[in-house]
Motif scaffolding. Structure first.
Motif, short mmCIF file in Angstrom:
data_model
loop_
_atom_site.label_atom_id
_atom_site.label_comp_id
_atom_site.label_asym_id
_atom_site.label_seq_id
_atom_site.Cartn_x
_atom_site.Cartn_y
_atom_site.Cartn_z
N PRO A 195 0.83 -1.20 0.00
CA PRO A 195 0.00 0.00 0.00
C PRO A 195 0.87 1.25 0.00
CG PRO A 195 0.00 -1.05 2.16
CD PRO A 195 0.71 -1.98 1.24
N THR A 196 0.32 2.33 -0.50
CA THR A 196 1.04 3.61 -0.56
C THR A 196 0.12 4.71 -0.06
OG1 THR A 196 0.31 4.30 -2.76
CG2 THR A 196 2.15 2.75 -2.67
N ALA A 197 0.64 5.93 0.01
CA ALA A 197 -0.18 7.06 0.41
C ALA A 197 -1.31 7.29 -0.58
CB ALA A 197 0.68 8.31 0.54
N THR A 198 -1.05 7.05 -1.85
CA THR A 198 -2.10 7.22 -2.87
C THR A 198 -3.12 6.10 -2.81
OG1 THR A 198 -0.53 8.35 -4.33
CG2 THR A 198 -2.52 7.45 -5.35
N PRO A 223 -3.85 3.45 -0.09
CA PRO A 223 -3.58 2.82 1.20
C PRO A 223 -4.23 1.45 1.37
CG PRO A 223 -5.19 4.59 1.45
CD PRO A 223 -4.71 4.66 0.04
N ASN A 224 -5.26 1.16 0.58
CA ASN A 224 -5.92 -0.15 0.67
C ASN A 224 -5.20 -1.16 -0.21
OD1 ASN A 224 -7.96 0.92 2.33
ND2 ASN A 224 -9.10 1.63 0.54
N ARG A 236 -2.21 -6.67 4.51
CA ARG A 236 -1.45 -5.53 5.02
C ARG A 236 -0.37 -5.99 5.99
NH1 ARG A 236 -6.61 -3.06 5.28
NH2 ARG A 236 -6.76 -3.54 7.50
N THR A 243 6.27 -0.11 2.71
CA THR A 243 5.78 0.75 1.65
C THR A 243 6.88 1.66 1.14
OG1 THR A 243 3.63 0.74 2.65
CG2 THR A 243 4.08 2.50 1.09
N SER A 250 6.51 4.69 -0.62
CA SER A 250 5.54 5.66 -1.09
C SER A 250 6.12 7.05 -1.08
CB SER A 250 4.30 5.64 -0.19
OG SER A 250 4.64 6.14 1.08
N THR A 281 -8.13 -0.87 -6.30
CA THR A 281 -7.77 -0.79 -4.89
C THR A 281 -9.02 -0.72 -4.04
OG1 THR A 281 -7.65 1.63 -5.00
CG2 THR A 281 -5.65 0.40 -5.46
#
Length: 328
Positions: free
Chosen positions: A54-57, A59-60, A154, A160, A162, A328
């Motif tokens: 997952p990343t900041a863009t 997150p799911n 997760r 990550t 990110s 996502t």
């Protein structure tokens, strides 16, 4: 009399199964019609069956592939056996049915077993209220299992990489404190710099360009252009979706694609092949028109937002190509 009761039970079972399956079918037909059809398709080499971090863009956790030619455990090379397995399916093994289809199949199977043992397909349900209660229970089970799967993904995802990740060990620290992100001017963050494969600003510019070019070629139904932008596997999926649109006398038009935010999920190398999975949040106008009359069938002129993980592949000395799209 017994025959009548069993026949009635069969009809009731089919009604419940259809009540579970039909909403899924309508959800698929009403889903985003942009490239990829709002599903997850393609290959990510040896990581096809593992979710991108997952990343900041985004997150799911990214959804698993609905369509892929890569066999589990293979080094990312799709074989004929994978294509045959994907084509077989079965009544409750169609792309897009997922867990809900499996629950419907299990429910029908349980009813048939009950009939064989003399209890009837709906022994103990006690009327429509019980049927509704059963459907609600199935829905709750689906939600709980989905949440558990997301938590498990997760928990076992790599760290990550990110746009908002902290500095890598040994990274320079500016006068204002740690530099948490570097912006490329194209909407992408450069990540933490800890990825095994270093992605340059020029690569991010290519990813953003491909985001728009793929949408344009799709809207123009330009399969030849798609061959220059994506892998043969992705072009195969695009072509199939375009043919289905033609069969329905529809044409999907995507315009005004704008990248709003993006960051690197992971980048790695397999032999002579480079991979980069990038989370992208973008806006676009997505509408489906009746072919020939341009009558609006679905969508609107208003921009909508989408967040997807696009994986790009590049052989040594060649250009980046789209190899997978995940929701996502």
């Amino acid at each position: 009399m017994k025959f009548t009761q069993r026949t009635r039970g069969i009809v009731q079972a089919l009604a419940v199964v259809l009540s579970l399956a039909v909403p899924v079918m309508f959800a698929i037909s009403a889903a985003d019609a942009r490239p990829g059809g709002g599903g997850s398709s393609g290959s990510r080499g040896s990581r096809t069956y593992s979710a991108p971090p997952p990343t900041a863009t985004a997150p799911n956790a990214a959804q698993p592939m609905n369509r892929t030619m890569t066999q589990p455990g293979s080094p990312g090379v799709a074989g004929p056996a994978a294509a045959g397995a994907a084509a077989k399916g079965g009544m409750f093994n169609k792309p897009g049915m997922g867990m809900l289809g499996g629950l419907a199949a299990g429910f029908l199977g349980a009813g048939l077993l009950g009939m064989l043992f003399g209890g009837g397909l709906f022994s103990g349900l006690g009327g429509m209220a019980s049927i509704i209660g059963l459907i609600l229970q199935i829905g709750l089970i689906f939600i709980v299992v989905k949440l558990a799967m997301s938590w498990w993904q997760r928990r076992h995802s790599p760290a990550t990489a990110s746009a908002y990740a902290g500095p890598a060990p040994g990274a320079a620290v500016g006068p204002g404190g740690p530099q948490n992100s570097l912006r490329t001017g194209t909407g992408f963050g450069l990540g933490s710099g800890s990825a095994p494969l270093e992605i340059q600003p020029a690569d991010y510019e290519t990813f953003e360009r491909l985001l728009g070019d793929v949408q344009t070629a799709w809207s123009n139904e330009d399969v030849d252009k798609l061959h220059t932008l994506a892998t043969p596997e992705m072009v195969m999926y695009f072509t199939k979706d375009l043919e289905e649109n033609k069969a329905k006398n529809d044409i999907n038009k995507v315009s005004d694609v704008k990248l709003l935010q993006g960051d690197l999920a992971e980048a790695w190398r397999e032999g002579e092949t480079d991979y980069a999975s990038v989370a992208m949040r973008f806006s676009l106008v997505d509408k489906t028109l009746e072919r020939g009359t341009n009558r609006l069938v679905a969508g609107s002129e208003q921009p909508v937002e989408a967040t997807e993980v696009w994986t790009f592949v590049r052989r040594r000395g060649e250009s980046w190509e789209l190899s997978a799209i995940q929701q996502t």
